[in-house]
Write an enzyme that holds these catalytic residues in place. Structure first.
Site, short mmCIF file in Angstrom:
data_model
loop_
_atom_site.label_atom_id
_atom_site.label_comp_id
_atom_site.label_asym_id
_atom_site.label_seq_id
_atom_site.Cartn_x
_atom_site.Cartn_y
_atom_site.Cartn_z
N LYS A 101 0.86 -1.18 0.00
CA LYS A 101 0.00 0.00 0.00
C LYS A 101 0.90 1.23 0.00
O LYS A 101 1.83 1.33 0.79
CB LYS A 101 -0.91 0.02 1.23
CG LYS A 101 -1.90 -1.12 1.32
CD LYS A 101 -2.97 -1.04 0.25
CE LYS A 101 -3.87 0.15 0.46
NZ LYS A 101 -4.83 0.31 -0.65
N GLU A 129 6.50 -10.77 3.36
CA GLU A 129 7.88 -10.59 3.82
C GLU A 129 8.03 -9.12 4.19
O GLU A 129 8.29 -8.28 3.35
CB GLU A 129 8.85 -10.98 2.70
CG GLU A 129 8.64 -12.40 2.20
CD GLU A 129 8.80 -12.51 0.70
OE1 GLU A 129 8.82 -11.48 0.01
OE2 GLU A 129 8.91 -13.64 0.22
N GLN A 174 -1.36 -23.28 2.61
CA GLN A 174 -0.65 -22.79 3.80
C GLN A 174 -1.55 -21.95 4.70
O GLN A 174 -2.40 -21.21 4.23
CB GLN A 174 0.61 -22.03 3.42
CG GLN A 174 0.38 -20.73 2.69
CD GLN A 174 1.67 -20.10 2.20
OE1 GLN A 174 2.76 -20.64 2.33
NE2 GLN A 174 1.56 -18.91 1.63
#
Length: 192
Positions: A101, A129, A174
């Site tokens: 963002k 990350e 995941q």
């Protein structure tokens, strides 16, 4: 082709694009805002002298769950793994790109180091990350907007989408920030 807000809504309605939980208010002109989950993976720097992507290092990171109503503090120079609140699922003719963002980038928060691409067929929480390149700590609040998901239509459906046995998709399904599994398919090619 990058999908517009109308196309994003049509793909969601058709079931070829899914975000759970989904809030229609997060749809932007050519992306969908995604939010930060409450789980983080911090690096246990005291346990290793180096990181080796060819080896399994299970205790390289530890999971931290942020209590309700509290932020995670990311200090200057720190790097942690986090994930989207949303489970994101893409059909075999859609690929995604997660971008940061602008408002957070202007504060010194990098949302992903290199892995912003999402393959067709992927389903799961997207691992983030996060890096703080500012000079002050940044407060990260679970549930806050953390990035924007751009969706692209492929020229044809992927023959072997992510999750198919052909590619050994290590991150399908995941939950939360998932540590590197590079060692599972480690290979080096000859150099000159």
């Amino acid at each position: 082709m990058l999908l517009s807000d109308r196309d994003l809504a049509a793909e969601i309605k058709a079931g070829t694009l899914a975000l759970e939980p989904f809030d229609p208010a997060l749809v932007q002109p050519s992306s969908i805002d995604v939010r930060l989950d409450k789980l983080f993976r911090v690096f246990n720097n005291h346990l290793y002298t180096h990181i080796d992507p060819s080896r399994q290092q299970d205790d390289l990171t530890s999971t931290v769950e942020v209590p309700a109503g509290e932020p995670f503090v990311l200090h200057p120079g720190e790097f942690v793994l986090a994930s989207t609140l949303e489970v994101i699922s893409l059909g075999d003719q859609l690929a995604g790109r997660l971008e940061g963002k602008s408002s957070l980038g202007r504060l010194g928060l990098l949302t992903h180091s290199t892995a912003g691409f999402i393959d067709p067929g992927f389903s799961g929480h997207v691992t983030l990350e996060l890096s703080n390149v500012a000079n002050l700590p940044i407060m990260l609040w679970p549930g806050m907007k953390i990035g924007q998901l751009c969706i692209f239509r492929l020229s044809s459906p992927a023959e072997y989408p992510y999750g198919s046995a052909v590619y050994g998709s290590r991150y399908q399904g995941q939950r939360g920030p998932t540590p590197s599994r590079s060692w599972q398919s480690w290979h080096t090619w000859p150099t000159r």
